[in-house]
Write an enzyme that holds these catalytic residues in place. Structure first.
Site, PDB file in Angstrom:
ATOM      1  N   SER A 129      50.112  42.132  41.795  1.00 40.22           N
ATOM      2  CA  SER A 129      49.062  40.836  42.717  1.00 40.22           C
ATOM      3  C   SER A 129      49.932  40.582  43.634  1.00 40.22           C
ATOM      4  CB  SER A 129      48.187  40.225  42.032  1.00 40.22           C
ATOM      5  OG  SER A 129      47.030  39.299  43.317  1.00 40.22           O
ATOM      6  N   HIS A 164      44.170  45.344  44.199  1.00 42.58           N
ATOM      7  CA  HIS A 164      42.724  44.685  43.601  1.00 42.58           C
ATOM      8  C   HIS A 164      42.215  45.878  44.626  1.00 42.58           C
ATOM      9  CE1 HIS A 164      44.755  41.848  41.283  1.00 42.58           C
ATOM     10  NE2 HIS A 164      44.806  41.338  42.272  1.00 42.58           N
TER      11      HIS A 164
END
Length: 250
Positions: A129, A164
């Site tokens: 992330s 993501h």
């Protein structure tokens, strides 16, 4: 003749903080050519969240490595000791959280400069992330609330990164729009479950723990007759399997 170290980065779409099988963590450690690699977790993007640190230690203390943690919100090392500590690591693993805050804190403490030096010396840099976003020239982020582009990063990986890509509503369309309009350079979109290794700036391995998950190369459409459209190319990914499972036939 002096041996020039390979400069290596890994973008992770999972690992100890999201997965139970440990496949991406095992793959990551397999990239290090030492029996017990020193692995430093840097949880700056989460504000050094204690639960996140505990998750890392629980996952890596049971593996054949020497785990440690660098916390900057309760910093104990002076500049020289911090540099020595980071340069002694085989792997620096950066956790998720807020990409913009991560970069600001690193720069305030000089961590960005030390990580550049570690990278040049051959330390494997990686993260999930925000910990994947930070290595590129720019990234797709929710650091400011809504999804947006962040034309900022360490620039150790050319282009941009979007994490993501498959699991958060709006990510795919928003990242493609940012690349199509060139507010972000073309780059890499990482779905959850994927790991991507770059050596000297080139993609040298891509894996997935989930058969449906993929790594994508996203670039502006070069057709002058098409405005503000991005091209998405799926990259081949090897399927990781647990040690007790047979490898699927080719």
């Amino acid at each position: 003749m002096a041996v020039v170290a390979e400069r290596r980065l890994a973008l992770l779409g999972g690992g100890f903080s999201t997965d139970n099988d440990g496949l991406l963590d095992d793959w990551l450690l397999d990239q290090v050519r030492t029996p017990r690699p020193r692995v430093c977790f840097v949880p700056t993007a989460s504000g050094d969240a204690p639960a996140y640190v505990e998750q890392f230690l629980a996952a890596y203390q049971s593996r054949s490595c020497e785990p440690s943690v660098l916390q900057l919100f309760r910093r104990e090392l002076d500049d020289d000791a911090l540099r020595t500590f980071l340069l002694s690591q085989d792997v620096v693993y950066v956790g998720g959280g807020n990409t913009a805050n991560l970069l600001a804190v690193w720069r305030a403490h000089g961590v960005d400069r030390v990580l550049r030096e570690a990278f040049e010396r051959g330390t494997l840099l990686c993260g999930i992330s925000a910990g994947a976003n930070c290595w590129a020239e720019g990234s797709h982020t929710d650091s400011f609330g809504p999804l947006t582009h962040l034309p900022d990063g360490l620039g150790l990986l050319s282009g941009s990164v979007c994490p993501h890509y498959d699991s958060e509503a709006g990510r795919r369309a928003s990242y493609q729009a940012a690349v199509a309009t060139r507010v972000l350079p073309g780059g890499w979109a990482v779905e959850d479950g994927v790991g991507a290794l770059f050596t000297d700036g080139q993609l040298t391995d891509s894996v997935t723990r989930a058969p449906q998950a993929c790594l994508y190369r996203v670039t502006p459409d070069g057709d002058s007759s098409v405005k503000e459209r991005a091209l998405e190319q799926a990259m081949p990914c090897r399927l990781l399997v647990e040690a007790h499972q047979p490898t699927p036939p080719a």
